[in-house]
Design a protein around this motif. Structure first.
Motif, PDB file in Angstrom:
ATOM      1  N   LEU A   4      25.657   8.558  -2.284  1.00 38.21           N
ATOM      2  CA  LEU A   4      26.495   7.372  -2.381  1.00 38.21           C
ATOM      3  C   LEU A   4      27.498   7.319  -1.230  1.00 38.21           C
ATOM      4  O   LEU A   4      27.707   6.275  -0.613  1.00 38.21           O
ATOM      5  CB  LEU A   4      27.217   7.365  -3.734  1.00 38.21           C
TER       6      LEU A   4
ATOM      7  N   ARG B  98      23.752  15.447 -10.038  1.00 35.53           N
ATOM      8  CA  ARG B  98      24.925  14.569  -9.974  1.00 35.53           C
ATOM      9  C   ARG B  98      25.595  14.669  -8.607  1.00 35.53           C
ATOM     10  O   ARG B  98      25.948  13.655  -8.003  1.00 35.53           O
ATOM     11  CB  ARG B  98      25.904  14.965 -11.079  1.00 35.53           C
TER      12      ARG B  98
ATOM     13  N   GLN C 295      23.517  12.921  -5.948  1.00 25.59           N
ATOM     14  CA  GLN C 295      23.638  11.472  -6.065  1.00 25.59           C
ATOM     15  C   GLN C 295      24.974  10.991  -5.511  1.00 25.59           C
ATOM     16  O   GLN C 295      25.054   9.951  -4.855  1.00 25.59           O
ATOM     17  CB  GLN C 295      23.484  11.046  -7.522  1.00 25.59           C
ATOM     18  N   ARG C 296      26.036  11.764  -5.785  1.00 24.12           N
ATOM     19  CA  ARG C 296      27.368  11.392  -5.297  1.00 24.12           C
ATOM     20  C   ARG C 296      27.409  11.410  -3.767  1.00 24.12           C
ATOM     21  O   ARG C 296      27.943  10.495  -3.138  1.00 24.12           O
ATOM     22  CB  ARG C 296      28.427  12.345  -5.847  1.00 24.12           C
ATOM     23  N   TRP C 297      26.842  12.447  -3.157  1.00 26.43           N
ATOM     24  CA  TRP C 297      26.878  12.535  -1.696  1.00 26.43           C
ATOM     25  C   TRP C 297      25.996  11.480  -1.054  1.00 26.43           C
ATOM     26  O   TRP C 297      26.305  10.965   0.025  1.00 26.43           O
ATOM     27  CB  TRP C 297      26.482  13.939  -1.236  1.00 26.43           C
TER      28      TRP C 297
ATOM     29  N   ASP D 186      34.168  15.341  -9.080  1.00 28.23           N
ATOM     30  CA  ASP D 186      34.133  14.086  -8.330  1.00 28.23           C
ATOM     31  C   ASP D 186      35.159  14.052  -7.200  1.00 28.23           C
ATOM     32  O   ASP D 186      35.184  13.088  -6.425  1.00 28.23           O
ATOM     33  CB  ASP D 186      34.383  12.897  -9.269  1.00 28.23           C
TER      34      ASP D 186
ATOM     35  N   LEU E  53      29.038   3.607 -11.930  1.00 27.82           N
ATOM     36  CA  LEU E  53      29.405   4.931 -12.435  1.00 27.82           C
ATOM     37  C   LEU E  53      30.457   4.838 -13.534  1.00 27.82           C
ATOM     38  O   LEU E  53      30.842   5.855 -14.118  1.00 27.82           O
ATOM     39  CB  LEU E  53      29.950   5.798 -11.291  1.00 27.82           C
TER      40      LEU E  53
ATOM     41  N   LEU F 222      31.136   2.035  -7.143  1.00 31.84           N
ATOM     42  CA  LEU F 222      31.754   2.819  -8.218  1.00 31.84           C
ATOM     43  C   LEU F 222      31.585   2.192  -9.608  1.00 31.84           C
ATOM     44  O   LEU F 222      31.602   2.910 -10.611  1.00 31.84           O
ATOM     45  CB  LEU F 222      33.241   3.024  -7.933  1.00 31.84           C
TER      46      LEU F 222
ATOM     47  N   LEU G 254      33.618  13.577  -3.652  1.00 32.82           N
ATOM     48  CA  LEU G 254      33.128  12.206  -3.497  1.00 32.82           C
ATOM     49  C   LEU G 254      34.269  11.256  -3.171  1.00 32.82           C
ATOM     50  O   LEU G 254      34.214  10.492  -2.193  1.00 32.82           O
ATOM     51  CB  LEU G 254      32.438  11.748  -4.782  1.00 32.82           C
TER      52      LEU G 254
END
Length: 245
Positions: free
Chosen positions: A47, A40, A43-45, A196, A75, A72, A199
Motif C-alpha cells: 500500500l 498483513r 499488504q501494508r508495505w 501499523d 482498512l 486507508l 505504514l
C-alpha cells in the motif's frame, strides 16, 4: 485409593499426551498468527509503495490527502492532518477524512466549528513528544486524548463522539522535512495496532514531501509572477520613452 505402578504410568502418559496436544495447538495457532501478521505487513508495505507512486504525480496536498483517504478507508481507518497555525504552539486542522455527514454532528456535539478548532501542543504532551522525538506514538484507547482535545465534554458526550467517529486505537506520527516539523498525522480505527506504525510513518513522510513540493511550487510561482510584473513594467516604461521621442 493408591494407584498401582502401571496406573501411574498410564496417567503420566495421558497427561503427557494432553500436554503435547496443547503445545501443538498453541504452536499451530502461533504459526497461523505469524503467517497472518506477515501477510498483513506485506499488504501494508505494498500500500505504501503504491501510494508513493501515486503521490509523486500530484502537486497539491489536497489531492494527496484524497489518495491517502482512499487507501486507508478500506482498512477501516480515518485520519486528520494538523499543521502548525502558530509554530510550536497551536495546530490547525488541515484535513479530516471523515464525511461531512459526521463532521456536522461532531461540531454540534463539541460546540466548535472545525475551521476554528485548534490543538494546543502544551496540553497534549504525548503529541509534543512525538514531534520532538520524530517518532510515532500508539494509543490503545482514544477517550483520554479526545477529552484533552475538548476538555469541556461530559462523559456522555465523550462516549457519543468516540462512537460516532469510530475511534478505537490511534496513532500519531510527526510530519517533518529535514529538521523542520510541519505538523501531525493522526490515524484511528478499531483494528489499528502498533504494527501499523511503519505504514503510517511512511505515509506521513509522503505527506511531508507533498507539502514541501507545494511550498516550492508556490515560491516558484511567486518568483515567476514577480519577474513577469517587472518585465511588464519595463516594457511599459520603454513604450512611454518611445512615445516621448
Amino acid at each position: 485409593r493408591v494407584l498401582t505402578s502401571s496406573q501411574r504410568c498410564a496417567a503420566r502418559r495421558a497427561i503427557s499426551g494432553l500436554f503435547s496436544a496443547f503445545v501443538v495447538r498453541v504452536m499451530r495457532r502461533r504459526h497461523g498468527e505469524s503467517a497472518e501478521m506477515a501477510l498483513r505487513a506485506a499488504q501494508r508495505w505494498e500500500l505504501v509503495n503504491t501510494l508513493g507512486l501515486q503521490v509523486q504525480q500530484e502537486s497539491h496536498p489536497e489531492a494527496v490527502y484524497a489518495l491517502i483517504a482512499g487507501a486507508l478507508k478500506p482498512l477501516g481507518f480515518d485520519f486528520v492532518v494538523a499543521l502548525w497555525d502558530e509554530p510550536e504552539q497551536t495546530l490547525r486542522v488541515e484535513y479530516l477524512s471523515i464525511s461531512a455527514a459526521l463532521i456536522q454532528p461532531f461540531e454540534k456535539l463539541v460546540g466548535i466549528p472545525l475551521r476554528n478548532f485548534r490543538l494546543h501542543s502544551a496540553e497534549m504532551p504525548l503529541f509534543r513528544q512525538a514531534m520532538v522525538e520524530r517518532r510515532g506514538q500508539f494509543f490503545k484507547t482514544s477517550a483520554d486524548v479526545v477529552q484533552r482535545l475538548v476538555p469541556g465534554l461530559s462523559g456522555e458526550t465523550l462516549a457519543r463522539v468516540v462512537d460516532q467517529l469510530g475511534i478505537g486505537s490511534h496513532i500519531v506520527v510527526p510530519v517533518f522535512v529535514a529538521d523542520r516539523v510541519l505538523g501531525l498525522f493522526g490515524v484511528w480505527g478499531r483494528d489499528l495496532d502498533p504494527s501499523d506504525l511503519p505504514l503510517l510513518t511512511g505515509i506521513a513522510r509522503q505527506i511531508a514531501l507533498a507539502l514541501e513540493r507545494s511550498e516550492l511550487n508556490a515560491r516558484e510561482n511567486k518568483r515567476v509572477g514577480q519577474l513577469t510584473l517587472v518585465s511588464e513594467i519595463a516594457s511599459r516604461a520603454v513604450g512611454l520613452l518611445d512615445e516621448g521621442e
